[in-house]
Design a protein around this motif. Structure first.
Motif, short mmCIF file in Angstrom:
data_model
loop_
_atom_site.label_atom_id
_atom_site.label_comp_id
_atom_site.label_asym_id
_atom_site.label_seq_id
_atom_site.Cartn_x
_atom_site.Cartn_y
_atom_site.Cartn_z
N THR A 14 0.83 -1.21 0.00
CA THR A 14 0.00 0.00 0.00
C THR A 14 0.86 1.26 0.00
O THR A 14 0.49 2.27 -0.58
CB THR A 14 -0.95 0.02 1.22
N SER A 17 2.68 1.45 -3.54
CA SER A 17 1.77 1.97 -4.57
C SER A 17 1.77 3.50 -4.57
O SER A 17 1.78 4.14 -5.62
CB SER A 17 0.36 1.44 -4.33
N GLU A 18 1.76 4.09 -3.38
CA GLU A 18 1.83 5.54 -3.26
C GLU A 18 3.15 6.07 -3.79
O GLU A 18 3.21 7.12 -4.46
CB GLU A 18 1.64 5.95 -1.80
N LYS A 189 -10.09 -0.45 2.67
CA LYS A 189 -10.71 0.87 2.78
C LYS A 189 -12.11 0.91 2.16
O LYS A 189 -13.02 1.54 2.71
CB LYS A 189 -9.81 1.92 2.11
N GLU A 190 -12.28 0.27 1.01
CA GLU A 190 -13.57 0.32 0.35
C GLU A 190 -14.66 -0.28 1.22
O GLU A 190 -15.76 0.27 1.34
CB GLU A 190 -13.50 -0.41 -1.00
N TYR A 259 -4.48 -3.51 -5.39
CA TYR A 259 -4.52 -2.26 -4.64
C TYR A 259 -4.59 -1.05 -5.58
O TYR A 259 -5.31 -0.09 -5.30
CB TYR A 259 -3.31 -2.13 -3.72
N HIS A 262 -8.08 -0.71 -6.60
CA HIS A 262 -8.89 -0.17 -5.51
C HIS A 262 -8.70 1.34 -5.38
O HIS A 262 -9.63 2.08 -5.10
CB HIS A 262 -8.50 -0.83 -4.17
N GLU A 263 -7.47 1.78 -5.56
CA GLU A 263 -7.15 3.20 -5.39
C GLU A 263 -7.39 4.00 -6.66
O GLU A 263 -7.19 5.22 -6.68
CB GLU A 263 -5.68 3.34 -4.97
#
Length: 267
Positions: A14, A17-18, A189-190, A259, A262-263
């Protein structure tokens, strides 16, 4: 040179990914300590030993900076690692400070979700004491959520039942922010956004960690140069794991894809 990331398993993806989004010219190596995961159920002494061994391995990849993409490992080992190594080492901590600041005006409380070991560490207690002037921070350990993530289990029925059971003793109307204090947790998160009251905001430490990484790289003139026309794009990720399990490497690649979807991040 690459930027190194490590975690006990999939959680640090996570944060990776950022980093891929904010540092598109960089290349990365991500290592999961699959031999010893999960860290959250181990003793501090055990985690410290695992982390030191893992760092020695990942430094062989000629990394220019290292991100401890794990709140538990950071709280236990980051100070010692910084004394031993000269490269920039970026750690993580639950995003309690920004969560408290977000709620100052509305008087709402903050709920921190994390592993049991993170919540027991003196560093976490010191963090809360430093930023929580009004005693507005509560915490809840969710150790099972790490295993859900490691299994890439996103079964909505099962997870809704799990979260409802864990949160059943909390009056969610009094909370304004929920902190995802383990890097595995943002995978959900979702589902949490659907389950929690609409006024509750979710926050995790990924953005702040990557902002700090970028700042430190810039200060030390270590940022990769922008790609010129005709040159190949960087942004490559090498996945490794301590067990040398090829199937887990493929799982990490799939987790990054999941992920990113999702993001809504297009890498």
């Amino acid at each position: 040179m690459k930027i190194g990331f490590f975690d006990s398993g999939l959680g640090g993806i996570t944060v990776l990914s950022e980093a891929l989004r904010r540092l598109p010219n960089e290349s990365f190596v991500y290592m999961a300590d699959t031999l010893h995961a999960p860290y959250g159920t181990k003793t501090p002494q055990e985690v410290r030993g695992y982390v030191k061994t893992l760092v020695q391995t990942i430094l062989k990849e000629e990394v220019k900076a290292l991100v401890i993409a794990c709140n538990t490992a950071t709280s236990i080992a980051v100070a010692e690692l910084r004394r031993e190594y000269s490269i920039p080492i970026i750690g993580m901590e639950p995003a309690v400070k920004p969560a408290v600041e977000m709620n100052r005006a509305n008087g709402k409380r903050v709920l921190v979700l994390a592993t049991s070991l993170t919540l027991k560490q003196s560093g976490y207690a010191a963090l809360v004491s430093r930023v929580d002037d009004h005693g507005s921070v509560d915490s809840l350990p969710l150790p099972e959520l790490v295993q859900y993530c490691e299994q890439l289990n996103f079964d909505r029925t099962e997870l809704f039942e799990y979260f409802n059971r864990k949160l059943s003793s909390f009056n969610l109307d009094i909370y304004g922010t929920v902190v995802l204090g383990c890097t595995h947790y943002p995978f959900y998160k979702e589902i949490l956004k659907e389950l929690l009251p609409s006024h509750i905001q979710l926050i995790d430490g990924s953005q702040g960690t990557v902002r700090r990484l970028k700042q430190v790289l810039s200060e030390r003139n270590l940022l990769a140069s922008p790609v010129k026309a005709g040159q190949s794009q960087e942004g490559h990720v090498t996945f490794l794991c301590s067990s040398q399990d090829e199937a887990y490497v493929h799982k990490m690649e799939r987790a990054l894809e999941i992920y990113a979807e999702h993001e809504k991040i297009y890498l």
